[in-house]
Design an enzyme around this catalytic site. Structure first.
Site, mmCIF file in Angstrom:
data_model
loop_
_atom_site.group_PDB
_atom_site.id
_atom_site.type_symbol
_atom_site.label_atom_id
_atom_site.label_comp_id
_atom_site.label_asym_id
_atom_site.label_seq_id
_atom_site.Cartn_x
_atom_site.Cartn_y
_atom_site.Cartn_z
ATOM 1 N N GLN A 170 -18.212 38.522 28.418
ATOM 2 C CA GLN A 170 -19.449 38.897 29.094
ATOM 3 C C GLN A 170 -19.878 37.798 30.068
ATOM 4 O O GLN A 170 -19.909 36.621 29.724
ATOM 5 C CB GLN A 170 -20.546 39.156 28.046
ATOM 6 C CG GLN A 170 -21.838 39.718 28.603
ATOM 7 C CD GLN A 170 -21.700 41.114 29.195
ATOM 8 O OE1 GLN A 170 -20.840 41.904 28.802
ATOM 9 N NE2 GLN A 170 -22.548 41.430 30.148
ATOM 10 N N LYS A 218 -22.242 47.970 24.365
ATOM 11 C CA LYS A 218 -20.793 48.179 24.481
ATOM 12 C C LYS A 218 -20.182 48.434 23.100
ATOM 13 O O LYS A 218 -19.349 49.323 22.931
ATOM 14 C CB LYS A 218 -20.134 46.957 25.155
ATOM 15 C CG LYS A 218 -20.417 46.888 26.648
ATOM 16 C CD LYS A 218 -19.988 45.583 27.303
ATOM 17 C CE LYS A 218 -20.411 45.603 28.778
ATOM 18 N NZ LYS A 218 -20.169 44.329 29.493
ATOM 19 N N ASP A 235 -12.026 44.818 32.135
ATOM 20 C CA ASP A 235 -12.996 44.687 33.234
ATOM 21 C C ASP A 235 -12.313 44.843 34.602
ATOM 22 O O ASP A 235 -12.981 45.056 35.607
ATOM 23 C CB ASP A 235 -13.621 43.275 33.220
ATOM 24 C CG ASP A 235 -14.960 43.209 32.505
ATOM 25 O OD1 ASP A 235 -15.698 44.200 32.557
ATOM 26 O OD2 ASP A 235 -15.245 42.149 31.909
HETATM 27 N N1 GUN Z 1 -21.988 41.103 33.310
HETATM 28 C C1 GUN Z 1 -22.594 42.080 34.047
HETATM 29 N N2 GUN Z 1 -21.756 43.100 34.267
HETATM 30 C C2 GUN Z 1 -20.592 42.779 33.657
HETATM 31 C C3 GUN Z 1 -19.349 43.457 33.530
HETATM 32 O O1 GUN Z 1 -19.120 44.558 34.023
HETATM 33 N N3 GUN Z 1 -18.403 42.801 32.810
HETATM 34 C C4 GUN Z 1 -18.614 41.565 32.263
HETATM 35 N N4 GUN Z 1 -17.627 41.009 31.612
HETATM 36 N N5 GUN Z 1 -19.753 40.920 32.374
HETATM 37 C C5 GUN Z 1 -20.737 41.537 33.068
#
Ligand code: GUN
Length: 284
Positions: A97, A53, A120
């Site tokens: 996350q 990311k 998100d």
């Molecule tokens: N863990 C797995 N996929 C995601 C996501 O799209 N966002 C976040 N914050 N954590 C994740």
């Protein structure tokens, strides 16, 4: 044999477009859109996602910061960090996350992220907006799936769409986005009876259950568009989806591979949301 939907190619084209808009934003406003990613603990898969990311942000010219907090972080410490980022003018998007270590309350954390920085789209205000079709942020994975369908010229209107999986992060919002495009949508889950009968009706089949090889070729309608959101690790360490690719590609009309399908699109939509968040900050 099915046409393979190339997520990497679609992601690259979309990211090039985002990079241009980020450059225009910076030129106009004198600063970059900024994303903060919080990671708690040392889950190896999460560490890889977070690294990707950050790199993706930098590649399109955004500012990004990763905040690594130890496994033993308390709920209060995490909440304080979110509060600090809430007030940080260089940060327009905040992402925590998931999954969090078991002692932390995920729901409370999601609720603490200010909706206008919730890239998100997990906060109840944003999920509610998705339900009524008036959204600020689209949830990244379902939005990435819609982008792929659009790129491939797949018409959703009037089609039988079957979503396998009902998570808050993928299944439920995916069903809403397909519905907003006038698909006829069915959601299947672990209690669905005669699953294969339902999946065989699908013109568009989206699978997000987190179980390797859960959907096999005999469960797919000939010519269907099959989107595999799964990301499972086999014992030999290889990544694999929820669809048994070998049998499915013989039946489907189009199919996404894993890796190289939905995965690259998810981060791409996070970039899109971060740019949206920065624009919201300007307009406030
Ligand atoms: N863990 C797995 N996929 C995601 C996501 O799209 N966002 C976040 N914050 N954590 C994740």
């Amino acid at each position: 044999m099915a046409h393979i939907i190339d997520g990497k190619k679609i992601a690259a084209a979309t990211r090039a477009d985002i990079a241009e808009r980020v450059a225009a934003f910076e030129k106009e406003n004198g600063f970059k859109p900024g994303l903060a990613v919080i990671i708690v603990g040392e889950n190896p898969a999460s560490q890889v996602y977070v690294r990707n990311k950050k790199k993706a942000c930098e590649d399109v010219g955004m500012y990004s910061v990763v905040i690594e907090m130890p496994e033993a972080t308390t709920q209060d410490e995490l909440m304080d960090k979110i509060e600090e980022l809430k007030n940080a003018s260089a940060i327009h998007g905040i992402l925590v996350q998931l999954p969090l270590p078991a002692h932390l309350d995920e729901e409370a954390v999601i609720a603490a992220i200010p909706p206008e920085k919730d890239v998100d789209a997990f906060h109840a205000q944003n999920t509610g907006k998705i339900m009524i079709g008036d959204y600020d942020f689209l949830p990244c994975t379902p939005a990435g799936v819609m982008k792929m369908l659009e790129f491939e010229g797949v018409e959703v209107e009037g089609k039988e769409c079957v979503v396998v999986g009902r998570s808050n992060i993928v299944g439920k919002p995916q069903a809403m986005l397909l519905l907003h495009k006038n698909g006829t949508v069915t959601i299947c889950h672990s209690r669905t009876k005669n699953l294969a009968e339902v999946t065989r009706r699908a013109d568009i089949l989206v699978v997000a259950v987190g179980r390797a090889d859960f959907i096999t070729g005999d469960m797919i309608k000939p010519g269907a568009v099959v989107i595999d959101v799964g990301m499972n690790r086999r014992e030999d360490g290889k990544l694999t989806g929820d669809v048994d690719f070998a049998s499915a590609e013989k039946v489907a009309g189009m199919i996404t591979p894993v890796p190289g399908g939905v995965g690259p699109m998810t981060i791409t939509m996070l970039l899109e949301n971060t740019l949206t968040a920065a624009k919201k900050y300007i307009n406030k």
